[in-house]
Design a protein around this motif. Structure first.
Motif, PDB file in Angstrom:
ATOM      1  N   GLY A 112      -2.789 -19.852  -1.338  1.00  0.00           N
ATOM      2  CA  GLY A 112      -2.909 -19.579  -2.770  1.00  0.00           C
ATOM      3  C   GLY A 112      -2.074 -20.413  -3.731  1.00  0.00           C
ATOM      4  O   GLY A 112      -2.629 -21.057  -4.626  1.00  0.00           O
ATOM      5  N   ASN A 116      -3.535 -22.691  -6.741  1.00  0.00           N
ATOM      6  CA  ASN A 116      -3.216 -22.362  -8.126  1.00  0.00           C
ATOM      7  C   ASN A 116      -2.717 -23.596  -8.878  1.00  0.00           C
ATOM      8  O   ASN A 116      -3.148 -23.884  -9.988  1.00  0.00           O
ATOM      9  N   GLY A 141     -16.347 -15.198  -3.714  1.00  0.00           N
ATOM     10  CA  GLY A 141     -15.294 -14.181  -3.678  1.00  0.00           C
ATOM     11  C   GLY A 141     -14.675 -13.903  -5.024  1.00  0.00           C
ATOM     12  O   GLY A 141     -15.145 -14.364  -6.060  1.00  0.00           O
ATOM     13  N   THR A 142     -13.613 -13.128  -5.006  1.00  0.00           N
ATOM     14  CA  THR A 142     -12.867 -12.798  -6.220  1.00  0.00           C
ATOM     15  C   THR A 142     -11.406 -12.842  -5.827  1.00  0.00           C
ATOM     16  O   THR A 142     -10.773 -11.824  -5.634  1.00  0.00           O
ATOM     17  N   SER A 143     -10.896 -14.058  -5.652  1.00  0.00           N
ATOM     18  CA  SER A 143      -9.541 -14.145  -5.133  1.00  0.00           C
ATOM     19  C   SER A 143      -8.706 -15.149  -5.904  1.00  0.00           C
ATOM     20  O   SER A 143      -8.868 -15.292  -7.099  1.00  0.00           O
ATOM     21  N   ASP A 144      -7.823 -15.838  -5.201  1.00  0.00           N
ATOM     22  CA  ASP A 144      -6.874 -16.741  -5.845  1.00  0.00           C
ATOM     23  C   ASP A 144      -7.466 -17.642  -6.929  1.00  0.00           C
ATOM     24  O   ASP A 144      -6.958 -17.681  -8.044  1.00  0.00           O
ATOM     25  N   LEU A 147      -8.596 -15.671 -10.020  1.00  0.00           N
ATOM     26  CA  LEU A 147      -7.476 -15.108 -10.769  1.00  0.00           C
ATOM     27  C   LEU A 147      -6.702 -16.219 -11.468  1.00  0.00           C
ATOM     28  O   LEU A 147      -6.311 -16.075 -12.623  1.00  0.00           O
ATOM     29  N   SER A 148      -6.511 -17.349 -10.768  1.00  0.00           N
ATOM     30  CA  SER A 148      -5.788 -18.459 -11.373  1.00  0.00           C
ATOM     31  C   SER A 148      -6.528 -18.983 -12.594  1.00  0.00           C
ATOM     32  O   SER A 148      -5.922 -19.254 -13.623  1.00  0.00           O
ATOM     33  N   GLU A 151      -6.106 -16.698 -15.449  1.00  0.00           N
ATOM     34  CA  GLU A 151      -4.732 -16.732 -15.926  1.00  0.00           C
ATOM     35  C   GLU A 151      -4.496 -17.969 -16.799  1.00  0.00           C
ATOM     36  O   GLU A 151      -3.976 -17.882 -17.905  1.00  0.00           O
ATOM     37  N   PHE A 182     -15.647  -7.482 -11.302  1.00  0.00           N
ATOM     38  CA  PHE A 182     -14.556  -8.429 -11.587  1.00  0.00           C
ATOM     39  C   PHE A 182     -14.596  -8.870 -13.044  1.00  0.00           C
ATOM     40  O   PHE A 182     -13.585  -8.837 -13.739  1.00  0.00           O
TER      41      PHE A 182
ATOM     42  N   CYS B 111     -12.933 -10.293   0.380  1.00  0.00           N
ATOM     43  CA  CYS B 111     -13.540 -10.203  -0.958  1.00  0.00           C
ATOM     44  C   CYS B 111     -15.049  -9.987  -0.912  1.00  0.00           C
ATOM     45  O   CYS B 111     -15.639  -9.618  -1.915  1.00  0.00           O
ATOM     46  N   ALA B 157     -14.506  -4.370  -6.690  1.00  0.00           N
ATOM     47  CA  ALA B 157     -14.171  -5.726  -6.284  1.00  0.00           C
ATOM     48  C   ALA B 157     -12.723  -5.735  -5.826  1.00  0.00           C
ATOM     49  O   ALA B 157     -11.884  -5.050  -6.392  1.00  0.00           O
ATOM     50  N   ILE B 158     -12.461  -6.489  -4.761  1.00  0.00           N
ATOM     51  CA  ILE B 158     -11.082  -6.642  -4.324  1.00  0.00           C
ATOM     52  C   ILE B 158     -10.580  -7.930  -4.917  1.00  0.00           C
ATOM     53  O   ILE B 158     -11.028  -9.002  -4.552  1.00  0.00           O
ATOM     54  N   MET B 159      -9.670  -7.819  -5.858  1.00  0.00           N
ATOM     55  CA  MET B 159      -9.147  -9.032  -6.493  1.00  0.00           C
ATOM     56  C   MET B 159      -7.737  -9.252  -5.980  1.00  0.00           C
ATOM     57  O   MET B 159      -6.775  -8.849  -6.611  1.00  0.00           O
ATOM     58  N   TRP B 160      -7.651  -9.794  -4.815  1.00  0.00           N
ATOM     59  CA  TRP B 160      -6.351  -9.986  -4.184  1.00  0.00           C
ATOM     60  C   TRP B 160      -6.066 -11.451  -4.031  1.00  0.00           C
ATOM     61  O   TRP B 160      -6.941 -12.230  -3.697  1.00  0.00           O
ATOM     62  N   ARG B 161      -4.798 -11.772  -4.191  1.00  0.00           N
ATOM     63  CA  ARG B 161      -4.368 -13.112  -3.852  1.00  0.00           C
ATOM     64  C   ARG B 161      -3.997 -13.138  -2.374  1.00  0.00           C
ATOM     65  O   ARG B 161      -3.948 -12.100  -1.720  1.00  0.00           O
ATOM     66  N   GLY B 162      -3.684 -14.342  -1.886  1.00  0.00           N
ATOM     67  CA  GLY B 162      -3.417 -14.552  -0.466  1.00  0.00           C
ATOM     68  C   GLY B 162      -2.521 -13.555   0.244  1.00  0.00           C
ATOM     69  O   GLY B 162      -2.946 -12.934   1.223  1.00  0.00           O
ATOM     70  N   LYS B 165      -4.031 -10.279   1.141  1.00  0.00           N
ATOM     71  CA  LYS B 165      -5.089 -10.400   2.145  1.00  0.00           C
ATOM     72  C   LYS B 165      -4.474 -10.559   3.532  1.00  0.00           C
ATOM     73  O   LYS B 165      -4.915  -9.949   4.507  1.00  0.00           O
ATOM     74  N   ASP B 194      -6.238 -18.982   3.187  1.00  0.00           N
ATOM     75  CA  ASP B 194      -5.321 -17.942   3.649  1.00  0.00           C
ATOM     76  C   ASP B 194      -5.796 -17.148   4.867  1.00  0.00           C
ATOM     77  O   ASP B 194      -5.073 -17.017   5.845  1.00  0.00           O
TER      78      ASP B 194
END
Lengths: 282, 325
Positions: A112, A116, A141-144, A147-148, A151, A182, B111, B157-162, B165, B194
């Protein structure tokens, strides 16, 4: 951190609209939709300037789709110069991690924080110039990455909007719903939903097969009160066109001319119309 | 051309905190708390004190749990939507068709978990007992674990960073009461990030028996698979072979075969030759595969007459042969 954020804001001050292409599931056609959207916006007026940013860092597909996967990015005093897919006309700027790799088979194995950092650089250090539209292609997905993006783009939130891509199968629709959740959680306006790969026309007999079933997209849009932008059948011509690799003649930008001949181009014209209407409203 | 940030030369799967700076050397590195990037990081003093260099306390527990698992197989692909989850499910069903073979499926796509839908157990819940979380059983000898079972609603939704997870993946390995298993199949999300680094790191001591790579015939997918092969080699995972999915489509009306995703650059066959990887087989695109997945039934059992079933069974036999089972 705050002065870096303003670097992004400063850089993107000259961009009118930022469109994020999202989908919960992989392989539903985000990159091909982003490509088509960029091409359609590009031809919408003779002076439209379009940028396309690929933030899929571990699996960049945009360079291949625009036939520029042999190109590299140059450094200038004012930041990185993106790759112009239309050559000297310089109205279609592409940026992807694919341009930064020495060898296209190299894997980018990043966790991550590094992803970022790269995204921040893509937003703040690329010399996009004046753009009418910046299309951002995202990974699944809905991840790093997502979100970055949200942000770093806080400073220009009013310019943001999203397009969600799905295919008609139950598994893809489920992920699309997550994606809608999301966008609500991060307060991102959604321009609409596109159903991709709905049906395949047999080249020998013309029979339409629903390879991945059909109709799920419009149903989902109705339930979630989103605009349904349209459905796109599987178009083998388009697949070959976007998969074809470097055309060898970057200067005359044949991709657009060849794209206009595909059956998807007509359908996507209407989708682009819907997207532009949505942009006018926001 | 400038080389801004190259991929890490040999991925050293390390735990990087969520608030780490971009060039964090990793909390277990010798440079932790001392490198240039550490200046100004909130964790600098903890890292510099050395307490972070002790191995992850979860590792011995994972090792104990995994000692009961004979074969651990990863299903990987650089690209999304090529059929990783579908293949994992078919492989699971094929292994579990022998009554005394205990099979487990672990879905680490946090995710976008698809395994519960494909196996038709989307509404199930995970229960916890004294020996850990009980996986969901599709049939007596097939246990499944996915984050999909833990969400209050499938809309969430799962909004997780590394790091978050990674924590869940470690729990899946350490806290799930898998019991003795003959096969544990790990379905992964697309990419090389990740989830992939974590699973490799956590299973390092127990050993991974190999990875099956899935692709489709177009160059866009093959490009990503080349990266995935590169990843496997960097982290030292044995590649069992490559499966080409969605190769050719047989029209249900005229039975004519056409290529939806044209192998413009020679398809998986050429890739396998170039990279020195075995091609396990090609599975044609059958609309009934997608339908079976949506309804959560076993395609192999429902449509034994399809050419895709034959292709799947051949591939599964090959995998067993390569593993020596």
């Amino acid at each position: 951190m705050s002065n870096q954020e303003s670097a992004v804001t400063r850089r993107l001050q000259s961009v009118k609209h930022i469109i994020l292409v999202l989908s919960g599931k992989g392989g539903v056609g985000k990159s091909s939709v982003s490509t088509q959207l960029a091409l359609n916006l590009y031809k919408s007026t003779p002076t439209a300037k379009v940028g396309i940013l690929d933030v899929d860092l571990t699996g960049p597909s945009i360079p291949r789709m625009f036939g520029v996967d042999d190109k590299g990015v140059h450094q200038s005093t004012n930041g990185w110069v993106p790759v112009y897919a239309d050559g000297p006309t310089a109205r279609l700027a592409c940026m992807s991690v694919g341009f930064l790799l020495k060898n296209k088979g190299d894997s980018v194995v990043w966790r991550g924080p590094k992803k970022n950092g790269m995204i921040r650089q893509f937003l703040s250090d690329v010399r996009w110039g004046e753009l009418d539209y910046l299309v951002i292609d995202t990974p699944p997905g809905t991840s790093d990455e997502h979100l970055s993006l949200m942000e770093h783009l806080t400073g220009v939130h009013s310019k943001l909007s999203a397009v969600i891509v799905t295919t008609p199968q139950a598994v893809a629709l489920m992920d699309a719903i997550k994606c809608v959740s999301f966008t609500r959680a991060v307060n991102l306006p959604v321009l609409g939903l596109i159903e991709n790969m709905s049906g395949y026309v047999c080249p020998c007999c013309g029979e339409i097969s629903n390879v991945f079933s059909t109709g799920g997209g419009s149903e989902l849009a109705r339930k979630e009160e989103l605009r349904f932008l349209g459905s796109l059948p599987v178009d083998t011509e388009l697949v070959s066109l976007l998969d074809g690799g470097p055309s060898g003649q970057g200067a005359d930008f044949t991709l657009l001319a060849r794209y206009e001949k595909t059956s998807s181009a007509t359908l996507f014209g209407e989708i682009t119309g819907g997207i532009m209407q949505g942009l006018d409203r926001t | 051309m400038i080389a801004t940030q190259m991929a890490v030369p040999a991925p050293d799967p390390k735990s990087i905190p969520a608030n780490a700076p971009e060039h964090c050397p990793g909390t277990e590195s010798d440079l932790a708390g001392k490198s240039e990037a550490c200046a100004g990081c909130d964790n600098q003093s903890i890292c510099a004190s050395g307490v972070t260099k002790v191995p992850d306390p979860a590792l011995p527990f994972i090792k104990a749990r995994m000692a009961q698992v004979k074969r651990k197989i990863l299903i990987l692909s650089g690209k999304g939507g090529v059929g990783k989850s579908t293949f994992t499910a078919q492989l699971g069903w094929a292994f579990a068709s022998e009554e005394d073979t205990q099979t487990g499926i672990m879905d680490v796509d946090i995710c976008g978990p698809s395994i519960p839908t494909i196996l038709g157990i989307a509404s199930e819940q995970v229960h916890s007992s004294t020996s850990g979380w009980s996986p969901v059983y599709v049939q007596d000898n097939m246990a499944v674990m996915s984050v999909g079972f833990m969400l209050p609603s499938s809309r969430d939704a799962i909004m997780w960073r590394g790091p978050k997870k990674n924590g869940l993946i470690s729990q899946f390995l350490k806290d799930v009461d898998w019991g003795p298993l003959d096969y544990l199949l790990v379905d992964t999300p697309p990419g090389t990030s990740d989830e992939h680094l974590s699973i490799v790191q956590y299973l390092k001591e127990s050993g991974i028996d190999g990875a099956v790579l899935i692709t489709t015939p177009q160059e866009v997918a093959l490009q990503d698979v080349r990266r995935e092969i590169d990843f496997c080699r960097k982290v030292g995972i044995r590649i069992l072979g490559l499966v080409e999915n969605m190769s050719g489509f047989v029209c249900p009306n005229c039975k004519g075969e056409s290529q939806i995703f044209k192998p413009t650059t020679g398809g998986a066959k050429k890739l396998a030759e170039d990279m020195g990887v075995e091609l396990l087989g090609s599975v044609p695109l059958d609309p009934r595969i997608g339908k079976s997945a949506d309804y959560g039934v076993s395609f192999l059992d429902e449509h034994p007459d399809s050419p895709a079933t034959t292709a799947y069974l051949d591939i599964i036999d090959k995998i067993k042969e390569i593993l020596g089972d």
